[in-house]
Scaffold this active site. Structure first.
Site, PDB file in Angstrom:
ATOM      1  N   LYS A 190       0.814  -1.216   0.000  1.00  0.00           N
ATOM      2  CA  LYS A 190       0.000   0.000   0.000  1.00  0.00           C
ATOM      3  C   LYS A 190       0.858   1.282   0.000  1.00  0.00           C
ATOM      4  O   LYS A 190       2.062   1.232   0.240  1.00  0.00           O
ATOM      5  CB  LYS A 190      -0.953  -0.021   1.197  1.00  0.00           C
ATOM      6  CG  LYS A 190      -1.972  -1.169   1.133  1.00  0.00           C
ATOM      7  CD  LYS A 190      -2.844  -1.089  -0.114  1.00  0.00           C
ATOM      8  CE  LYS A 190      -4.029  -2.035  -0.087  1.00  0.00           C
ATOM      9  NZ  LYS A 190      -3.679  -3.445  -0.321  1.00  0.00           N
TER      10      LYS A 190
HETATM   11  C1  LIG Z   1      -9.922  -2.948  -1.817  1.00  0.00           C
HETATM   12  C2  LIG Z   1      -9.289  -3.670  -0.680  1.00  0.00           C
HETATM   13  N1  LIG Z   1      -9.959  -3.796   0.469  1.00  0.00           N
HETATM   14  C3  LIG Z   1      -9.429  -4.420   1.532  1.00  0.00           C
HETATM   15  C4  LIG Z   1      -8.177  -4.977   1.480  1.00  0.00           C
HETATM   16  C5  LIG Z   1      -7.621  -5.687   2.683  1.00  0.00           C
HETATM   17  O1  LIG Z   1      -6.545  -4.984   3.223  1.00  0.00           O
HETATM   18  P1  LIG Z   1      -5.662  -5.662   4.398  1.00  0.00           P
HETATM   19  O2  LIG Z   1      -4.706  -6.582   3.760  1.00  0.00           O
HETATM   20  O3  LIG Z   1      -4.995  -4.483   5.070  1.00  0.00           O
HETATM   21  O4  LIG Z   1      -6.627  -6.340   5.297  1.00  0.00           O
HETATM   22  C6  LIG Z   1      -7.435  -4.881   0.300  1.00  0.00           C
HETATM   23  C7  LIG Z   1      -6.096  -5.500   0.251  1.00  0.00           C
HETATM   24  O5  LIG Z   1      -5.369  -5.516  -0.654  1.00  0.00           O
HETATM   25  C8  LIG Z   1      -8.001  -4.218  -0.813  1.00  0.00           C
HETATM   26  O6  LIG Z   1      -7.329  -4.119  -1.971  1.00  0.00           O
END
Ligand SMILES: Cc1ncc(COP(=O)(O)O)c(C=O)c1O
Length: 386
Positions: A190
């Site tokens: 990210k």
């Molecule tokens: C659109 C979206 N939502 C949620 C997530 C979940 O993020 P995390 O890995 O921090 O839980 C991601 C992860 O890539 C994502 O691309």
């Protein structure tokens, strides 16, 4: 491994983390401090993010997924509640609905941005929704029309802002205003990373208070202080929470990333502009969004390949040149499990279907060089015009 040469240039990773000595020093400082898990660093990160976003409440958590789970839990929707979710997202956006007894209703996206389409949402609201989770896909802010439609229907919104830290729209930093909250991700790929991590950003004190307890099993306030000398106080369990706090080792890394964030974002924008100008001459290739969105956080460099191009072959050609690519996303309605456990909204998912086999994401990170992006463009242009 083959040595780097003209024939074997160095690989181009997909989203290499932009880590400096400052992040390394911050993590080392915490490792030496005698306090590793949630504490002062995590609290400082919350305060600094709140100041950066100009929002009253930031609750640091272990992932964006955890933030979404917590926001859902706050809503306390009745069993069988229907939650509108763009089919163009990562699985965890919709899995949280299922975990809380709700039924995901998968909605279509706007062809330009691949963000939730207002028309698709409107049709679904007419058929009854109890909550909506729009996604700021690739860092492009969710359209105000989406928030307005939900406000008019009295339906609460949770924003999946995993991609959009740094996005700016009419709401400013565009996270969490007019909604239950915005869920940020600090996952390794990210724009701001702590390896794993996330935050719930909200203007609502009741949401923040709930989240602070729910992220720590549902224990009463400040239970993490229970190991500090002289601090032991009887704590209570006030709800059925989860374990989703952000440890200080990770928070320290995120704090340094936040200090460097504006510079990293500027570099992202430079690289996005470079991609757009270098690939402009490739017939039939479209960027998503089609035109640069100035307010975007530039999380991804997504292209839609010219009609008739074989995406797998294109990705393989890039892979053979050492260039890593990805696909954001495989739409949820195509997954076997969602096929059996989610419904498609009344407007269908025609746009998502039309582009599902044609989009791919190119390497993007402030840690990439101009030369690396140039090489990606060169190999991609040759692959799609071959
Ligand atoms: C659109 C979206 N939502 C949620 C997530 C979940 O993020 P995390 O890995 O921090 O839980 C991601 C992860 O890539 C994502 O691309």
């Amino acid at each position: 491994m083959a040595p780097v040469s003209e024939d074997h240039p160095a690989p181009v990773p997909f989203a290499p983390p932009d880590i400096t000595e400052a992040e390394i020093a911050a993590v080392e400082r915490v490792l030496r401090s005698g306090w590793l898990t949630t504490g002062n660093e995590s609290e400082q990160l919350e305060a600094e993010l709140a100041a950066y976003l100009d929002m009253p409440h930031v609750v640091a958590v272990s992932s964006c997924t955890a933030a979404i789970e917590i926001a859902y839990a706050f809503l306390s929707l009745p069993p069988g509640a229907r939650v509108g979710i763009p089919t163009w997202t990562f699985a965890s956006t919709a899995l949280a609905a299922h975990h809380h007894g709700a039924a995901p209703v998968l909605l279509d996206v706007d062809p330009d941005t691949l963000n939730l389409s207002a028309a698709s949402l409107e049709a679904a609201l007419d058929s009854g929704l109890d909550a909506v989770i729009p996604v700021h896909f690739g860092g492009v802010p969710v359209d105000q029309a989406i928030l307005d439609l939900c406000a008019r229907a009295g339906v609460p919104v949770i924003e999946d802002a995993a991609h959009s830290l740094g996005a700016r729209d009419h709401r400013g930093m565009s996270a969490g205003q007019g909604s239950v909250g915005a869920c940020l991700s600090f996952y390794a790929t990210k724009n701001l990373t702590s390896a794993e991590g996330g935050a719930l950003v909200t203007e609502r004190a009741d949401v923040a208070e709930f989240a602070r307890s729910f992220r720590l099993h549902g224990l009463s306030k400040d239970a993490w202080r229970r190991y500090e000398p002289g601090q032991f106080a009887q704590y209570d369990l006030i709800g059925p929470g989860i374990k989703a706090n952000l440890p200080d080792v990770l928070a320290a890394m995120a704090r340094v990333q936040l200090e460097r964030f504006e510079r990293m974002q500027l570099r992202r924008r430079e690289l996005v502009l470079r991609y757009r100008s270098e690939l402009a001459a490739v017939a039939g290739l479209r960027f998503v969004p089609t035109e640069l969105v100035v307010a975007s956080a530039d999380h991804l460099a997504v292209v839609e390949l010219p009609r008739g191009t074989d995406r797998s072959a294109t990705m393989s050609a890039l892979g053979a040149a050492g260039i890593a690519t990805s696909v954001h996303f495989q739409p949820l309605h195509r997954f076997r499990w969602f096929g059996a456990n989610a419904e498609v909204g009344p407007g269908g998912v025609d746009t998502a279907e039309a582009v599902a086999d044609r989009v791919m994401s190119l390497p993007l990170s402030p840690a990439l060089t101009d030369a690396e992006v140039d090489r990606v463009c060169h190999v991609l242009a040759a692959a799609v015009t071959a």
